[in-house]
Design a protein around this motif. Sequence first.
Motif, short mmCIF file in Angstrom:
data_model
loop_
_atom_site.label_atom_id
_atom_site.label_comp_id
_atom_site.label_asym_id
_atom_site.label_seq_id
_atom_site.Cartn_x
_atom_site.Cartn_y
_atom_site.Cartn_z
N ALA A 74 0.82 -1.22 0.00
CA ALA A 74 0.00 0.00 0.00
C ALA A 74 0.85 1.27 0.00
O ALA A 74 0.32 2.37 0.05
CB ALA A 74 -0.92 0.00 1.21
N GLY A 75 2.18 1.14 -0.03
CA GLY A 75 3.04 2.31 -0.05
C GLY A 75 3.44 2.81 1.32
O GLY A 75 3.99 3.90 1.45
N GLN A 76 3.17 2.03 2.34
CA GLN A 76 3.58 2.39 3.69
C GLN A 76 4.95 1.77 3.97
O GLN A 76 5.28 0.71 3.47
CB GLN A 76 2.58 1.86 4.72
N VAL A 77 5.76 2.46 4.75
CA VAL A 77 7.10 1.99 5.07
C VAL A 77 7.19 1.76 6.57
O VAL A 77 6.87 2.65 7.36
CB VAL A 77 8.16 3.03 4.64
N LYS A 78 7.59 0.55 6.94
CA LYS A 78 7.84 0.28 8.36
C LYS A 78 9.21 0.86 8.67
O LYS A 78 10.18 0.57 7.98
CB LYS A 78 7.82 -1.22 8.64
N VAL A 79 9.27 1.70 9.70
CA VAL A 79 10.49 2.43 9.98
C VAL A 79 10.99 2.20 11.40
O VAL A 79 10.23 1.79 12.28
CB VAL A 79 10.31 3.96 9.76
N GLU A 80 12.26 2.46 11.57
CA GLU A 80 12.89 2.52 12.89
C GLU A 80 13.31 3.97 13.08
O GLU A 80 13.94 4.55 12.20
CB GLU A 80 14.10 1.60 12.93
N TYR A 81 12.95 4.55 14.19
CA TYR A 81 13.28 5.94 14.45
C TYR A 81 14.70 6.03 15.01
O TYR A 81 15.02 5.42 16.02
CB TYR A 81 12.27 6.55 15.44
N LEU A 82 15.56 6.79 14.32
CA LEU A 82 16.95 6.91 14.73
C LEU A 82 17.19 8.14 15.59
O LEU A 82 17.91 8.07 16.59
CB LEU A 82 17.84 6.95 13.49
N SER A 83 16.63 9.27 15.18
CA SER A 83 16.79 10.50 15.97
C SER A 83 15.64 11.43 15.63
O SER A 83 15.01 11.31 14.59
CB SER A 83 18.12 11.18 15.68
N ALA A 84 15.39 12.38 16.54
CA ALA A 84 14.30 13.33 16.33
C ALA A 84 14.61 14.61 17.11
O ALA A 84 15.29 14.57 18.13
CB ALA A 84 12.98 12.74 16.79
N TYR A 85 14.10 15.73 16.57
CA TYR A 85 14.22 17.00 17.29
C TYR A 85 13.14 17.96 16.81
O TYR A 85 12.64 17.85 15.70
CB TYR A 85 15.61 17.62 17.12
N TYR A 86 12.79 18.89 17.68
CA TYR A 86 11.85 19.95 17.37
C TYR A 86 12.64 21.19 16.95
O TYR A 86 13.66 21.51 17.55
CB TYR A 86 10.99 20.31 18.59
N LYS A 87 12.15 21.92 15.94
CA LYS A 87 12.82 23.15 15.52
C LYS A 87 12.50 24.31 16.45
O LYS A 87 13.30 25.22 16.60
CB LYS A 87 12.43 23.50 14.08
N ASN A 88 11.34 24.30 17.10
CA ASN A 88 10.95 25.34 18.04
C ASN A 88 11.50 25.00 19.42
O ASN A 88 11.21 23.93 19.96
CB ASN A 88 9.43 25.46 18.09
N PRO A 89 12.26 25.91 20.05
CA PRO A 89 12.86 25.59 21.35
C PRO A 89 11.84 25.37 22.47
O PRO A 89 12.14 24.69 23.44
CB PRO A 89 13.71 26.82 21.68
N ASP A 90 10.62 25.91 22.34
CA ASP A 90 9.60 25.71 23.38
C ASP A 90 9.17 24.25 23.49
O ASP A 90 8.69 23.82 24.54
CB ASP A 90 8.37 26.58 23.10
N PHE A 91 9.33 23.49 22.43
CA PHE A 91 8.91 22.09 22.42
C PHE A 91 10.01 21.14 22.91
O PHE A 91 9.78 19.96 23.05
CB PHE A 91 8.51 21.68 21.00
N ARG A 92 11.19 21.64 23.17
CA ARG A 92 12.33 20.79 23.49
C ARG A 92 12.35 20.40 24.97
O ARG A 92 13.29 20.69 25.69
CB ARG A 92 13.63 21.48 23.10
N THR A 93 11.31 19.76 25.41
CA THR A 93 11.28 19.31 26.79
C THR A 93 11.82 17.90 26.93
O THR A 93 12.36 17.55 27.97
CB THR A 93 9.84 19.35 27.34
N LYS A 94 11.70 17.09 25.90
CA LYS A 94 12.20 15.72 25.94
C LYS A 94 13.33 15.58 24.93
O LYS A 94 13.33 16.20 23.87
CB LYS A 94 11.10 14.73 25.58
#
Length: 146
Positions: A74-94
């Motif tokens: 169906a065009g979906q990709v099973k993924v493994e999350y390697l890294s993540a970040y928010y561009k807005n500093p207010d969201f950077r709590t975790k």
Amino acid sequence: MIIIAIIVVGVLGYFLGSRLGPHRELKTTLQELRTQCEAALNEGRRGVYTTLITDQQKSSELVIEVKELATTQAGQVKVEYLSAYYKNPDFRTKKGEALLAEVQELLGLYLPDADIEWYQQPSARQEKVQAFAQKLEKLSKTQERT
């Protein structure tokens, strides 16, 4: 007579040791190279998925680096999350693993293939690694015969 027998045994031991020792080292080296080639071939595609997150009238772009594990029909990709970040500093709590766990909870295991910006396609690299692995197989087979 005993001295001649000791000399013959010593010469035979030297020749057998010089023939068998390098073969063991070569076999272990070939095995290590084989495992490295398999790891490189199983590496999979990597890319970046971006999405907009809104929370209490604040919004931020969430950038996630993903690794492809499998693709559905169906065009979906099973993924493994390697890294993540928010561009807005207010969201950077975790950060770190806590943020990755939150991302997996928000987005799930499957993402649309069209929304992921894939890095350079590894097909040429994988072909080179596969050709190298085949050369290793031929080399190991010729070494086993001798």
